[in-house]
Design a protein around this motif. Structure first.
Motif, mmCIF file in Angstrom:
data_model
loop_
_atom_site.group_PDB
_atom_site.id
_atom_site.type_symbol
_atom_site.label_atom_id
_atom_site.label_comp_id
_atom_site.label_asym_id
_atom_site.label_seq_id
_atom_site.Cartn_x
_atom_site.Cartn_y
_atom_site.Cartn_z
ATOM 1 N N GLU A 70 7.981 5.997 2.724
ATOM 2 C CA GLU A 70 8.863 6.425 1.633
ATOM 3 C C GLU A 70 10.257 6.756 2.159
ATOM 4 O OE1 GLU A 70 9.312 9.961 -1.703
ATOM 5 O OE2 GLU A 70 7.322 9.551 -0.890
ATOM 6 N N ARG A 71 10.312 7.484 3.270
ATOM 7 C CA ARG A 71 11.605 7.872 3.827
ATOM 8 C C ARG A 71 12.436 6.658 4.226
ATOM 9 N NH1 ARG A 71 14.372 7.936 8.104
ATOM 10 N NH2 ARG A 71 12.727 6.999 9.387
ATOM 11 N N LEU A 72 11.801 5.699 4.889
ATOM 12 C CA LEU A 72 12.533 4.505 5.312
ATOM 13 C C LEU A 72 13.115 3.754 4.125
ATOM 14 C CD1 LEU A 72 10.240 3.185 8.170
ATOM 15 C CD2 LEU A 72 12.670 3.766 8.378
ATOM 16 N N ALA A 73 12.318 3.603 3.073
ATOM 17 C CA ALA A 73 12.810 2.882 1.900
ATOM 18 C C ALA A 73 13.944 3.641 1.229
ATOM 19 C CB ALA A 73 11.674 2.653 0.910
ATOM 20 N N ARG A 74 13.819 4.964 1.166
ATOM 21 C CA ARG A 74 14.878 5.744 0.514
ATOM 22 C C ARG A 74 16.165 5.741 1.336
ATOM 23 N NH1 ARG A 74 14.391 11.791 -2.225
ATOM 24 N NH2 ARG A 74 16.483 11.785 -3.114
ATOM 25 N N ALA A 130 7.577 -1.205 7.712
ATOM 26 C CA ALA A 130 6.640 -0.128 8.056
ATOM 27 C C ALA A 130 5.312 -0.305 7.328
ATOM 28 C CB ALA A 130 7.252 1.230 7.712
ATOM 29 N N ALA A 131 5.356 -0.777 6.094
ATOM 30 C CA ALA A 131 4.131 -0.924 5.300
ATOM 31 C C ALA A 131 3.200 -1.978 5.866
ATOM 32 C CB ALA A 131 4.480 -1.255 3.852
ATOM 33 N N ALA A 154 -4.930 -0.186 2.471
ATOM 34 C CA ALA A 154 -3.971 0.593 3.253
ATOM 35 C C ALA A 154 -2.544 0.083 3.046
ATOM 36 C CB ALA A 154 -4.341 0.542 4.738
ATOM 37 N N VAL A 155 -2.376 -1.240 3.042
ATOM 38 C CA VAL A 155 -1.048 -1.811 2.792
ATOM 39 C C VAL A 155 -0.590 -1.469 1.374
ATOM 40 C CG1 VAL A 155 0.273 -3.953 2.530
ATOM 41 C CG2 VAL A 155 -1.266 -3.672 4.471
ATOM 42 N N GLY A 156 -1.494 -1.561 0.410
ATOM 43 C CA GLY A 156 -1.141 -1.229 -0.975
ATOM 44 C C GLY A 156 -0.647 0.194 -1.119
ATOM 45 N N ALA A 170 4.183 3.781 -1.475
ATOM 46 C CA ALA A 170 5.093 4.806 -0.956
ATOM 47 C C ALA A 170 6.494 4.232 -0.753
ATOM 48 C CB ALA A 170 4.551 5.371 0.360
ATOM 49 N N VAL A 171 6.564 2.999 -0.264
ATOM 50 C CA VAL A 171 7.863 2.327 -0.120
ATOM 51 C C VAL A 171 8.554 2.228 -1.465
ATOM 52 C CG1 VAL A 171 8.953 0.087 0.365
ATOM 53 C CG2 VAL A 171 7.228 0.998 1.933
ATOM 54 N N ARG A 172 7.819 1.822 -2.477
ATOM 55 C CA ARG A 172 8.413 1.635 -3.801
ATOM 56 C C ARG A 172 8.818 2.966 -4.428
ATOM 57 N NH1 ARG A 172 5.192 -2.252 -7.494
ATOM 58 N NH2 ARG A 172 7.235 -2.310 -8.513
#
Length: 201
Positions: free
Chosen positions: A9-13, A23-24, A84-86, A91-93
């Motif tokens: 989540e942090r990386l995407a934000r 990362a995902a 796990a990827v989902g 979190a990325v989204r």
């Protein structure tokens, strides 16, 4: 939220969709895990000569669609890895939606400070608050143990939230050169990794 999900989540934000996607899918054997014929991956991670499909808008985000054989039916290891990827991709989204929501608020702050009608200001503030609340709920939802349905549902909600954030940009949100294009691409990315309604999109 686990450390891995928090980092996605942090990386995407902070850095955008491609960084979060990297990362995902890190340490994931893409060819053996992806459920369909194509899997979204960061363009920089694809070996030279690998078969890929490109999308004009996804190119701007550093994302390509790698051709894969699709994961074998009933392969438990692949199913676990896919879940796990989902989760990580959700979190990325979430991070990406927050990133674009922050930009939308900045975009609107000057406009709403002027002579905009009060009702318009209230609607915008309400839409932002609703989106933030929904993102908080989705953070909890993706932690459901061994529940691919919950993860797929979270991705469906993220599709909807992305459209709500796009509306805050007005017409600019639909231009390929605008940063909001990342929300369009995130839907495509989700469709290649998340099994919904009986199969991947």
């Amino acid at each position: 939220m686990t450390t891995a999900l928090r980092e996605c989540e942090r990386l995407a934000r902070d850095e955008g969709l491609a960084a979060g996607l990297a990362a995902a899918v890190a340490d994931t054997e893409v060819a053996a895990t992806a459920p369909g014929r194509f899997a979204a991956v960061p363009a920089r991670s694809v070996p030279d000569g690998a078969p890929v499909r490109r999308h004009r808008v996804a190119d701007h985000e550093g994302v390509v669609f790698l051709e894969t054989p699709g994961s074998p039916d009933g392969a438990t290891g692949a199913a676990d890895a896919l879940l796990a990827v989902g989760r990580r991709l959700a979190a990325v989204r979430i991070g990406l939606t927050r990133r674009l929501l922050d930009q939308a608020v900045e975009h609107l702050s000057g406009r709403l400070a002027g002579d905009e009608p009060l009702i318009r200001k209230q609607l915008v503030v309400g839409a932002v608050a609703d989106t933030v609340a929904e993102l908080e709920l989705l953070r909890e939802q993706i932690l459901a143990p061994d529940d691919p349905v919950a993860v797929a549902d979270a991705h469906g909600r993220l599709d909807d939230l992305g459209w709500e954030v796009l509306k805050l940009f007005g017409a600019a949100g639909y231009i390929a050169d605008h940063p909001a294009r990342a929300l369009h691409v995130s839907v495509l990315v989700g469709n290649t990794w998340v099994v919904r309604d009986g199969g991947p999109a």
